[in-house]
Design a protein around this motif. Structure first.
Motif, PDB file in Angstrom:
ATOM      1  N   THR A  69      65.847  41.844 -41.267  1.00  0.00           N
ATOM      2  CA  THR A  69      64.929  41.102 -40.403  1.00  0.00           C
ATOM      3  C   THR A  69      63.706  40.646 -41.182  1.00  0.00           C
ATOM      4  O   THR A  69      63.230  39.521 -41.034  1.00  0.00           O
ATOM      5  N   PHE A  70      63.195  41.545 -42.019  1.00  0.00           N
ATOM      6  CA  PHE A  70      61.955  41.254 -42.759  1.00  0.00           C
ATOM      7  C   PHE A  70      62.041  41.948 -44.120  1.00  0.00           C
ATOM      8  O   PHE A  70      61.929  43.163 -44.218  1.00  0.00           O
ATOM      9  N   MET A 179      52.367  47.474 -28.559  1.00  0.00           N
ATOM     10  CA  MET A 179      51.086  47.559 -29.258  1.00  0.00           C
ATOM     11  C   MET A 179      51.281  47.328 -30.758  1.00  0.00           C
ATOM     12  O   MET A 179      50.529  46.590 -31.394  1.00  0.00           O
ATOM     13  N   LYS A 180      52.328  47.954 -31.344  1.00  0.00           N
ATOM     14  CA  LYS A 180      52.629  47.757 -32.765  1.00  0.00           C
ATOM     15  C   LYS A 180      52.993  46.299 -33.056  1.00  0.00           C
ATOM     16  O   LYS A 180      52.654  45.756 -34.104  1.00  0.00           O
ATOM     17  N   ILE A 190      54.130  46.041 -41.489  1.00  0.00           N
ATOM     18  CA  ILE A 190      54.512  45.239 -40.315  1.00  0.00           C
ATOM     19  C   ILE A 190      53.327  44.329 -40.022  1.00  0.00           C
ATOM     20  O   ILE A 190      52.213  44.814 -39.774  1.00  0.00           O
ATOM     21  N   PRO A 191      53.521  42.976 -40.031  1.00  0.00           N
ATOM     22  CA  PRO A 191      52.372  42.064 -40.005  1.00  0.00           C
ATOM     23  C   PRO A 191      51.620  41.982 -38.677  1.00  0.00           C
ATOM     24  O   PRO A 191      50.397  41.886 -38.656  1.00  0.00           O
ATOM     25  N   VAL A 238      57.026  39.027 -32.205  1.00  0.00           N
ATOM     26  CA  VAL A 238      58.333  39.472 -31.698  1.00  0.00           C
ATOM     27  C   VAL A 238      59.062  40.255 -32.807  1.00  0.00           C
ATOM     28  O   VAL A 238      59.634  41.319 -32.573  1.00  0.00           O
ATOM     29  N   MET A 239      59.017  39.715 -34.031  1.00  0.00           N
ATOM     30  CA  MET A 239      59.660  40.393 -35.159  1.00  0.00           C
ATOM     31  C   MET A 239      58.998  41.759 -35.414  1.00  0.00           C
ATOM     32  O   MET A 239      59.683  42.755 -35.670  1.00  0.00           O
ATOM     33  N   SER A 240      57.666  41.795 -35.321  1.00  0.00           N
ATOM     34  CA  SER A 240      56.943  43.049 -35.573  1.00  0.00           C
ATOM     35  C   SER A 240      57.317  44.117 -34.554  1.00  0.00           C
ATOM     36  O   SER A 240      57.486  45.287 -34.900  1.00  0.00           O
ATOM     37  N   LYS A 241      57.496  43.695 -33.295  1.00  0.00           N
ATOM     38  CA  LYS A 241      57.920  44.651 -32.262  1.00  0.00           C
ATOM     39  C   LYS A 241      59.322  45.171 -32.577  1.00  0.00           C
ATOM     40  O   LYS A 241      59.600  46.367 -32.446  1.00  0.00           O
TER      41      LYS A 241
END
Length: 877
Positions: A69-70, A179-180, A190-191, A238-241
């Protein structure tokens, strides 16, 4: 019965433990702080939680499904310090001994294993506790799962239940993921959404519930700038979540039933604690001796000899002296056993000590005796007026030389290591603790005769191995003669000026009273300074200092906390000084008074000759190698060590930078060799090389850095270790080490070659052929292998330095006799020898001591000895 599952995040707790505790080493040079902290946490959990089921989850590798994903997930994290990496195998070994399941899963993190198993446990009706240092796991909190997060250190815990999360954040556990997604997580790279911190994220989630709801209602968010940020970084949020979400459906192939915890395996835990040097933890679990039933043995024929006659003694034989107490200087002999071609004999103590035939044989150097621990045997008999001679083969020393990593502190263990199993453990014969008793003569005689018999069998086997390993000379010409020198040093002892020691105690008590008064004045009231609870109230409530760390019982007032607070209030410096002096008073002033022989006013330290893997000596009861000399009050304790005769003085001789000189010789580095041959200050020389500076341009700080890396290289220091000792970043420390190795290419070549050599042979050697086996040098496990590589680099240097000073001690003792001097060798402390001598002999000592020490061995560089003398040990420095 209710089921309780404890899930531990292994990597996280190990990291916490490592950074919470100072770097610790056991006597084999293995770093142990992370294992120690992890073990303390484990013992606390077992005691408090009493789990029925348990698992420790580990990360399987650096790459997980999240990297698809990242790719930058967890990017930017610093490389794990090798001092920590090398401890993971010990943590895993410890878990096996404790019978605790451990698990890792390719492509997944420990969090995912914990998430999956905690969900399965909830469905199966378990109560679950999760232990970690990572707040990401708080998202797993539910009515059946509590997440315990370590804050500072490893014992300060914050419990995250749904109600605690609600009270702390005003959110549900599931909203932690949202929140993250918004605020990101720098520790995992995580950005999130730039500019959105915890406060803003909580406010938005209280209003919109989830990240998805928020992103569908961006135009309703107050603040144009925030709206723009949310719109611009919508996909990133969305990616960070997604990255922060712990999967609860990982393909975990371990069932809850397999996690059943049945208690630790006592013998295995004892063994590991002993190996790692966790003596206080060993005592906690009652581990003074290996548990287990004694082995039933066949009868052994022996004669109890109450009337000892010359006929029983032969030219050669095995002789065993039994002393049960560790500190044999103050212990009684239990009995003797003798096995020779005439037969097997048990010699009761009273009969032997009163027998002229026994004395004559014991003192006859032509009658060769195979013994266990020649030094102990000699010293105990000397205390009874008999000077043991002819101890030609010491099984303890031979076994130690053949493999120093197989630590054995009694004959039974050595016998079993070499395949002889017919000797019972002492605990099985005498009992232990308060129940320890001496059995009747038949049982005692059989036990001692069996020990004497195994000495002869071991001699044959060990002597053959010594010759095969090219180590017989090391054994016969170094360690055996040294045991006699050490026995003499131990028996003679060192005189203490008890009056002066008492006066120092009074002075320290007076200083403590002065500091105490200052502390009370600063605090504005009287309180118990030694009570962390009361001290915490004064510092953090009354004086309003910012609390650095909290524990379950209140504020932490540990040394590291106080050091951080030192600039904020004068009371802190006073408390730190109070503690240092208090320790000096209890450990050294009072400690020395407890171990002094009241009749002779001497202390008789015991030198451990068969303990360390490098060959260095250590001392106990008391440990005279560890008297703190950084503090002036600590240095002054040496004033209490005085000559035992009138008009005598103390004389000290110290090898200058012996390990660096050995490094120059072994590595053959021309620049190092040239510097030592020209008597240059080696730290200035290194600073000139590394900083590309002229001699006059080298500052004291540059020299300090050079000194740290010079000595650090000898001990296999890493960038992390050097950064800690110098207070610089790991990057700076790494660059410093690289520049050092560029400056001294011979050292770099040596390090590479010795590792290659060790991989081929499986061991490294000192200049005198002392071996250290390194089975992990070819391990596939990176952590085990890297520790073995560092050990391969530094053992030949440290071990050769140890061999040189041992050789110097033997030659020094011979030279003193040869010259007909009264001077006596009293102590060996690291690279230093301490003598007492008549004032009239000082000129002779100035001539012969440096001569003997500097020529103990011929190197490519000169050995250099500094010396001084005076009325006390303090003055001789």
């Amino acid at each position: 019965m209710s089921k309780k599952l404890v899930l531990i995040d292994g990597n996280s707790i190990a990291y916490r433990a490592f950074f919470a505790l100072p770097l610790l080493n056991n006597d084999k040079g293995v770093h142990t702080n992370a294992v120690y902290g992890f073990t303390m946490m484990l013992m606390k959990i077992l005691e408090e939680e009493k789990p029925t089921h348990m698992l420790v989850a580990f990360d399987a590798g650096k790459t997980t499904f999240r990297h698809k994903t990242f790719s930058e997930y967890k990017g930017g994290r610093q490389k794990t310090p090798p001092e920590l990496s090398e401890q993971f195998p010990f943590i895993r070994e410890l878990l096996r001994a404790y019978g605790i399941a451990q698990y890792e899963l390719e492509n997944y993190e420990a969090d995912d294993i914990i998430g999956t198993l905690s969900l399965a446990a909830e469905k199966a009706g378990f109560e679950t506790k999760v232990i970690s240092g990572d707040k990401d796991l708080t998202q797993l909190s539910s009515d059946k799962t509590t997440v315990n997060i370590t804050r500072k250190g490893i014992t300060d815990i914050e419990e995250y239940t749904p109600s605690h999360i609600q009270e702390k954040y005003g959110l549900t556990a599931k909203q932690i993921i949202d929140m993250k997604g918004l605020m990101g997580d720098s520790s995992d790279n995580i950005p999130g959404v730039p500019g959105v911190g915890e406060k803003t994220a909580i406010k938005l989630l209280k209003e919109y519930g989830t990240l998805e709801n928020l992103l569908q209602s961006i135009d309703q968010v107050s603040g144009k700038k925030l709206q723009e940020k949310l719109s611009e970084f919508k996909d990133q949020a969305v990616m960070s979540k997604e990255l922060a979400t712990i999967t609860r459906e990982a393909p975990v192939e371990v069932s809850l039933d397999e996690l059943h915890y049945e208690g630790f395996r006592q013998e295995e835990v004892f063994k590991i604690f002993k190996e790692l040097g966790f003596n206080s933890l060993l005592e906690k679990i009652g581990g003074a001796a290996v548990a287990g039933e004694p082995i039933e043995l066949d009868e052994i024929d022996f004669t109890q000899t109450d009337e000892i006659k010359e006929e029983i003694f032969t030219q050669e034989g095995s002789f065993y002296v039994e002393v049960l107490e560790d500190n044999y200087h103050y212990a009684d002999i239990i009995g003797f056993a003798l096995v020779n071609e005439n037969g097997s004999y048990y010699l009761p103590v009273k009969s032997a000590l009163e027998s002229e035939a026994f004395r004559k044989w014991a003192e006859d150097g032509t009658k060769k005796k195979t013994v266990y621990d020649a030094k102990r045997s000699e010293v105990t008999l000397r205390h009874h007026g008999i000077h043991l001679r002819g101890a030609g083969f010491d099984v303890a020393l031979a076994s130690y030389i053949i493999n120093p990593s197989e630590s054995a502190d009694n004959l039974t263990v050595i016998a079993k290591q070499h395949g002889f199993t017919d000797v019972r453990a002492d605990e099985a014969v005498y009992g232990k603790g308060a129940k320890r008793t001496i059995p009747e003569n038949k049982v005692l005689g059989e036990h001692l005769v069996r020990k004497a018999a195994v000495l002869g069998l071991l001699k044959e086997k060990l002597e053959k191995e010594l010759w095969e390993n090219d180590q017989f000379k090391l054994f016969n010409s170094l360690e055996m003669p040294l045991s006699k020198v050490l026995a003499e040093m131990e028996y003679v002892g060192v005189k203490l000026d008890l009056g002066r020691l008492a006066k120092m105690g009074e002075e320290i008590r007076a200083r403590l009273a002065e500091i105490e008064a200052k502390i009370f004045e600063s605090a504005g009231e009287h309180f118990n300074i030694n009570s962390p609870k009361q001290l915490g109230v004064i510092l953090f409530e009354k004086l309003g200092l910012p609390p650095v760390k909290k524990t379950k019982t209140g504020y932490s007032t540990s040394a590291d906390v106080l050091e951080k607070l030192a600039p904020k209030h004068q009371i802190i410096e006073e408390i730190l000084q109070y503690r240092q002096l208090g320790k000096l008073q209890s450990t050294y002033i009072e400690g020395l008074q407890k171990v002094v022989n009241k009749k002779t006013e001497k202390v008789h330290t015991r030198f451990n000759q068969a303990l360390t893997q490098t060959g260095r000596l250590s001392s106990t009861d008391p440990n005279l190698q560890n008297i703190p000399i950084r503090l002036e009050e600590g240095r002054k304790i040496r004033q209490a060590f005085v000559p035992s005769e009138k008009d005598w003085v103390m004389f000290a001789a110290d090898y200058s930078q012996i390990e660096l000189r050995v490094l120059a010789h072994i590595a053959g580095d021309e620049k190092l060799i040239d510097a030592f041959r020209n008597d240059m200050d080696i730290h200035t020389k290194t600073a000139m090389e590394v900083f590309k500076a002229g001699k006059d341009e080298v500052t004291s700080n540059m020299r300090r850095h050079a000194k740290a890396v010079n000595f650090g290289i000898v001990y296999g220091i890493s960038d992390y270790g050097l950064s800690q000792s110098l207070g610089i970043t790991r990057k700076e420390a790494g660059e410093f080490i690289d520049r050092y190795l560029e400056s001294y290419p011979g050292v770099k070549d040596y390090m590479e070659e010795i590792v290659k050599d060790a991989k081929q042979k499986g061991y490294v050697e000192t200049l005198l052929h002392r071996r250290r086996y390194l089975p992990e040098i070819t391990s596939r496990n990176f952590n085990l292998r890297s520790f073995a590589e560092r050990t391969a680099m530094n053992t030949p240097i440290q071990g050769s330095a140890a061999d040189i000073i041992k050789k110097a001690m033997i030659e020094m003792a011979d030279r003193l006799k040869e010259e007909g001097l009264k001077a006596r060798l009293l102590l060996q402390v690291h690279d230093e020898l301490i003598f007492e001598a008549p004032e009239s002999e000082i000129e002779k000592l100035i001539e012969i001591v440096p001569d003997v020490m500097e020529h103990a061995i011929e190197l490519k560089v000169p050995l250099k000895v500094d010396f001084s003398y005076g009325p006390t040990w303090y003055d001789a420095k």
